[in-house]
Design a protein around this motif. Structure first.
Motif, PDB file in Angstrom:
ATOM      1  N   SER A 135       0.527   9.713   2.716  1.00 41.76           N
ATOM      2  CA  SER A 135      -0.012   8.380   3.003  1.00 41.76           C
ATOM      3  C   SER A 135       1.071   7.323   2.913  1.00 41.76           C
ATOM      4  N   ALA A 136       1.987   7.482   1.955  1.00 38.57           N
ATOM      5  CA  ALA A 136       3.081   6.529   1.810  1.00 38.57           C
ATOM      6  C   ALA A 136       4.005   6.580   3.019  1.00 38.57           C
ATOM      7  N   TYR A 146       0.806   4.208  -2.884  1.00 41.46           N
ATOM      8  CA  TYR A 146       0.674   5.636  -2.611  1.00 41.46           C
ATOM      9  C   TYR A 146       1.864   6.422  -3.171  1.00 41.46           C
ATOM     10  N   THR A 171       0.843  -1.197   0.000  1.00 42.31           N
ATOM     11  CA  THR A 171       0.000   0.000   0.000  1.00 42.31           C
ATOM     12  C   THR A 171       0.881   1.251   0.000  1.00 42.31           C
ATOM     13  N   GLU A 190       1.079  10.292  -3.609  1.00 44.33           N
ATOM     14  CA  GLU A 190       0.427  10.630  -2.343  1.00 44.33           C
ATOM     15  C   GLU A 190       1.423  10.380  -1.215  1.00 44.33           C
TER      16      GLU A 190
END
Length: 233
Positions: A176-177, A168, A164, A173
């Motif tokens: 979020s990463a 991201y 995930t 993003e």
């Protein structure tokens, strides 16, 4: 290079020959193998979105390398299946089908169906953006992600959190990463590996064939380390 290409062709030719059932996508293979000393070959007739995302990526790459039309057709079949597993009203990809290979199995909402679809589809993911709202809703207080929605209050999953984070990063993003990467760094072991899960029995929402719950343990696991490296790089 030819060794890897020929191996990939051998693997995916097997999928084409044995896992096509006449409708979109590919079935889940077999329990057992015919070459074994005591062959137990039981065909699985359900289809998994995870398998078909993998198949789509592999067939697409094979077509790019070989130009063989059958690989393009196979990629298109897998892609059609992936799209068929999306519920526009619910804004989510389902895990796959029931035993008929067509009817979506709606009972368990899992992380990888959403994130791997985004990773594999790239620019073609635009119609399915809503599924990432489901991903965001699974995020735990520590910044990690569980295997499935129903397991969101019982620890989190290092492999899923790592891929995930990669998704991201690829989407630009960054916050979020970084949040996911920070969560992983907080549980990284001295060996460099990560525990598969932050609890001793992380639920997946699935059962094993004997009816017992399928869970992830907190044993060290190489998969989250591999995804973590990809996300970091």
């Amino acid at each position: 290079g030819d060794t890897y290409l020929n191996t990939a062709k051998t693997l995916m030719d097997w999928v084409l020959e044995t896992c096509a059932d006449g409708s979109a996508g590919f079935t889940a293979g077999f329990d057992g193998w015919a070459e074994g000393k005591e062959p137990v070959v039981y065909p699985f007739t359900y289809k998994s979105i995870e398998h078909n995302i993998d198949a789509y990526a592999a067939f697409r790459q094979l077509y790019a390398r070989t130009g063989e039309a059958r690989y393009q057709a196979a990629a298109d079949s897998a892609l059609s299946f992936i799209k068929a597993m999306y519920d526009e009203t619910a804004g989510v990809f389902y895990t796959g089908t029931t035993e008929d290979g067509v009817t979506p199995s709606r009972g368990n909402i899992v992380l990888d169906a959403q994130v791997w679809a985004a990773l594999a589809l790239g620019e073609d993911f635009a119609p399915y953006e809503a599924s990432l709202n489901r991903v965001a809703s699974m995020r735990t207080a520590e910044g990690g992600y569980p295997f499935c929605e129903s397991g969101a209050d019982g620890g989190w999953w290092a492999e899923g959190t790592s891929y995930t984070a990669l998704m991201y990063r690829l989407r630009g993003e960054g916050a979020s990463a970084v949040s996911a990467m920070d969560a992983l760094c907080a549980i990284q072991l001295e060996s460099g590996l990560f525990p598969a899960a932050t609890v001793a029995a992380l639920p997946t929402g699935f059962e094993l064939f004997d009816g017992s719950p399928w869970t992830y343990s907190d044993d060290p696991h190489i998969a989250p380390a591999a995804w973590f490296i990809m996300a970091a790089n």
